[in-house]
Scaffold this motif. Structure first.
Motif, PDB file in Angstrom:
ATOM      1  N   THR A   1       0.725  -1.176  -0.269  1.00  0.00           N
ATOM      2  CA  THR A   1       0.090   0.093  -0.063  1.00  0.00           C
ATOM      3  C   THR A   1       0.587   1.424  -0.177  1.00  0.00           C
ATOM      4  O   THR A   1       0.452   2.498  -0.864  1.00  0.00           O
ATOM      5  N   TYR A   2       1.771   0.981   0.440  1.00  0.00           N
ATOM      6  CA  TYR A   2       2.884   2.372   0.750  1.00  0.00           C
ATOM      7  C   TYR A   2       3.892   2.552  -0.079  1.00  0.00           C
ATOM      8  O   TYR A   2       4.026   3.563  -1.050  1.00  0.00           O
ATOM      9  N   SER A   3       3.520   1.692  -1.219  1.00  0.00           N
ATOM     10  CA  SER A   3       4.292   1.642  -2.663  1.00  0.00           C
ATOM     11  C   SER A   3       3.562   2.278  -3.595  1.00  0.00           C
ATOM     12  O   SER A   3       4.056   3.057  -4.428  1.00  0.00           O
ATOM     13  N   LEU A   4       2.011   2.397  -3.817  1.00  0.00           N
ATOM     14  CA  LEU A   4       1.232   2.543  -4.220  1.00  0.00           C
ATOM     15  C   LEU A   4       0.491   3.659  -3.945  1.00  0.00           C
ATOM     16  O   LEU A   4       0.326   4.293  -5.186  1.00  0.00           O
ATOM     17  N   LEU A   5       0.673   4.451  -2.627  1.00  0.00           N
ATOM     18  CA  LEU A   5       0.206   5.659  -2.289  1.00  0.00           C
ATOM     19  C   LEU A   5       1.320   6.809  -2.181  1.00  0.00           C
ATOM     20  O   LEU A   5       0.962   8.089  -2.114  1.00  0.00           O
ATOM     21  N   ARG A   6       2.134   6.435  -2.213  1.00  0.00           N
ATOM     22  CA  ARG A   6       3.685   7.516  -1.252  1.00  0.00           C
ATOM     23  C   ARG A   6       3.860   8.348  -2.492  1.00  0.00           C
ATOM     24  O   ARG A   6       3.329   8.078  -4.715  1.00  0.00           O
ATOM     25  N   PRO A   7       3.871   9.582  -2.706  1.00  0.00           N
ATOM     26  CA  PRO A   7       4.065  10.481  -3.418  1.00  0.00           C
ATOM     27  C   PRO A   7       5.420   9.991  -5.246  1.00  0.00           C
ATOM     28  O   PRO A   7       5.896   9.646  -4.496  1.00  0.00           O
TER      29      PRO A   7
END
Length: 676
Positions: free
Chosen positions: A30-36
């Motif tokens: 999820t972090y990899s998808l939502l990070r700027p």
């Protein structure tokens, strides 16, 4: 001693187990998808223009397809499923019946204090026996009591009493925590029992076999095979091998385009009958459009198979030749991005050989592929609405092509007289071309010099910085301010200067995405700086690549700021003292004719001489306004005069070790024109 297995029938533990295992995968995903996004194509500005090239719908469709590939839909779906599974287990954990294992304690069972004496324990147990003895108590149905439960309670009370009064029972309790001595142990499994019972065990084994025996090896094998079959430039190893065999030291752009057609990637794009369909039509259109030189045409006719069609499509793309066929037009625009990736791989090969001509050919070929401009064609074709006929009218009888900068340096009236008219550009088309030209990020070098941070001299094998000072001055810019001498300096930050460190680590500024309406990718411009030895025709210092700048290029109003930018490349100085003259190349990979070529001289001083000069500077006479100077004057020696302050030019010369001429654009001889 026996062992037993206990399962989590009440759902006390397994929801936490599943939740933890799922979160290990879901949270990083999820972090990899939502990070700027750090992709320049998503955050960089764009050149403002409503211009639409021919077959713009095909170009837009292929760009949209590429964006969909970059959205990572599969990973997004896995992340959503992971969060749903985590939510379900979290709900189970909240609603499950929680039980806590209690430690067997005889004092708690009897209900007495830990400090009670043996007499008090016996007296208290006697009272409990009178109350709970099975012969004297009757079950109370209202409390769900039975004969068995009352007997169990009395047995528990008796064991607790014996644990506090009987030596053997007390020893068992102290050693094993149980009055009956050593017990068997139970293995807790954080899974419901139904999963591995009632014939379900074979399915659990099957799931483990699929996960560990099939899926995991497949994922690891795919990753390993992918890393082995691809080079770091992102092309197939087999394609890189073919390019290696095609390499020549004295490459020309036309020959290099032919070499790029050997890429294995093209074979995956043109499978089956696609390799031959429409080939004769493409060749006839390309030849009639006079895009090919005699040597290029001969090369096209000498190859066959997929390579022949790829080569014909590349020339059709570069020559902007209309093929009047939807499938052929799609194929024509697909080959360009593949060719650009192959050109970058060819660049890596040419860098290994170090031949200047081959390196430059790889860069200039990339420029022309991005801009869809044939080799030796005019750079003016990069502007909207410009065609070969209009270019011919603008350039007239000149044998040398005009660059975009030279065209825009003319007065507006002169440009209009050449480009606007019947059979030429309309007034609106002319304004659009000029508007785009004034947004292109041309890096105009003002000065280049060498220095060693914190040192006055450059000694053999020291770590040298090549400092390039330049401004983004789009073609046709007006009211360009003069270069300030202070902007050309590169002072070393004072030790502990947090402000300077903050500025060095500040946000970098991205240039606008390349204006390339026919290229089916969003491409962020790159500037490559490297040094060559003009006598040997070899590379001296490998390229340093820059994709961002340290100051804003354009203001909020869209106009250029003309801020002085600083680009630095660090390398080791030669092992011996002397004067080393290099040719510095500053190449933009996105635009034709935006490159800079200039001579720079590196002066390497002998280490002993540098130490001696620095020592003499350290013991120089004190200045008159210092305490040492005043004491010197009282002794009758007179007030010493201050050393003559060096000019900015001379300090730069001393810092870089290069000779600077008056009104020159750098501290060395250059062939660039004056910015102002």
């Amino acid at each position: 001693m026996s062992s037993d297995y206990s399962y989590d029938e009440q759902g006390t533990f397994y929801p936490f187990f599943f939740f933890t295992i799922t979160s290990v995968v879901t949270l990083p995903l999820t972090y990899s998808l939502l990070r700027p996004s750090t992709d320049a194509s998503a955050i960089a500005p764009r050149v403002q223009s409503p211009f639409k090239a021919e077959n713009q719908a095909i170009v837009d469709a292929q760009r949209a397809t590429q964006r969909r590939k970059q959205r990572k839909l599969k990973r997004g779906l896995v992340a959503v499923l992971g969060w749903l599974f985590m939510a379900a287990n979290f709900w189970l954990a909240l609603t499950a019946q929680h039980t806590t294992a209690k430690i067997w304690n005889p004092y708690d069972i009897l209900g007495i204090s830990d400090s009670a004496s043996e007499k008090q324990i016996k007296s208290h147990f006697k009272r409990l026996s009178l109350k709970f003895h099975p012969d004297k108590i009757r079950p109370d149905p209202a409390k769900n009591e039975t004969i068995e439960s009352l007997n169990d309670k009395y047995v528990e009370l008796t064991k607790a009493y014996q644990a506090l009064t009987d030596e053997e029972v007390r020893s068992n309790w102290i050693q094993y925590g149980n009055p009956d001595g050593k017990q068997g142990f139970s293995i807790g499994i954080a899974l419901p029992k139904f999963i591995v019972s009632d014939g379900n065990g074979k399915y659990v084994v099957l799931v483990y076999a699929l996960l560990l025996g099939v899926l995991l090896p497949y994922l690891v094998g795919s990753w390993w095979y992918g890393t082995q079959r691809m080079s770091k430039e992102g092309v197939l190893i087999e394609s890189a091998g073919r390019l290696f065999r095609e390499y020549q030291d004295s490459d020309e752009e036309g020959r290099l385009i032919s070499a790029l057609s050997t890429g294995k990637e093209f074979e995956e794009q043109l499978k089956g009958n696609q390799a031959d369909s429409g080939l004769s039509k493409i060749e006839s259109r390309v030849i009639s459009a006079a895009v090919l030189s005699p040597k290029d045409q001969e090369k096209l006719e000498s190859v066959d198979g997929v390579r022949r069609k790829v080569l014909a499509l590349l020339w059709a793309y570069l020559g902007r030749v209309s093929l009047d066929d939807q499938a052929l037009e799609n194929a024509k625009y697909k080959v360009a991005p593949i060719a650009v990736a192959l050109a970058q791989s060819y660049n890596a090969i040419s860098l290994a050989y170090g031949n200047t001509k081959a390196i430059l050919a790889s860069y200039t070929t990339t420029q022309r592929l991005i801009q869809a401009v044939p080799p030796k064609a005019s750079p003016l074709l990069q502007l909207p609405h410009f065609t070969p006929d209009i270019v011919k009218a603008v350039e007239g009888e000149s044998k040398a092509h005009l660059t975009v900068q030279q065209f825009m340096d003319q007065s507006d009236a002169q440009r209009r007289s050449l480009a606007v008219g019947k059979g030429l550009l309309s007034e609106e088309q002319y304004k659009e071309a000029v508007h785009v030209a004034t947004q292109l990020p041309q890096l105009r070098v003002a000065k280049a010099f060498f220095k060693v941070t914190g040192e006055k001299f450059i000694v053999p094998s020291s770590l040298v910085n090549l400092v390039v000072k330049g401004r983004i001055v789009p073609p046709g810019s007006t009211n360009v301010p003069a270069v300030k001498e202070a902007d050309l300096e590169d002072p070393d930050p004072v030790e502990g200067d947090l402000k300077a460190l903050k500025e060095d680590s500040g946000d970098r500024v991205l240039p606008p995405l390349a204006f390339a309406p026919r290229y089916t990718r969003n491409h962020s411009p790159r500037w490559h700086i490297f040094l060559t030895d003009s006598k040997q025709g070899k590379m001296a210092v490998p390229p340093f690549t820059f994709t961002t700048f340290d100051k804003p290029i354009f203001g909020a109003d869209g106009k250029p700021t003309f801020n002085m930018q600083t680009l630095k490349a660090q390398f080791a100085a030669p092992p011996g003292p002397g004067h080393y003259t290099f040719v510095m190349h500053v190449i933009c990979d996105s635009y034709v004719g935006f490159d800079t070529k200039m001579e720079v001289t590196l002066v390497v001083d002998d280490a002993e001489k540098a130490v001696q000069v620095e020592a003499e500077d350290d013991i120089s006479e004190p200045e008159e306004d210092s305490l040492a100077g005043q004491m010197n004057a009282l002794r009758g020696n007179g007030a010493p005069t201050k050393p003559k302050k060096q000019s900015a030019d001379s300090s730069d010369e001393e810092e870089s070790g290069t000779d600077e001429e008056d009104n020159d654009t750098s501290d060395t001889n250059t062939d660039t024109e004056d910015e102002s």
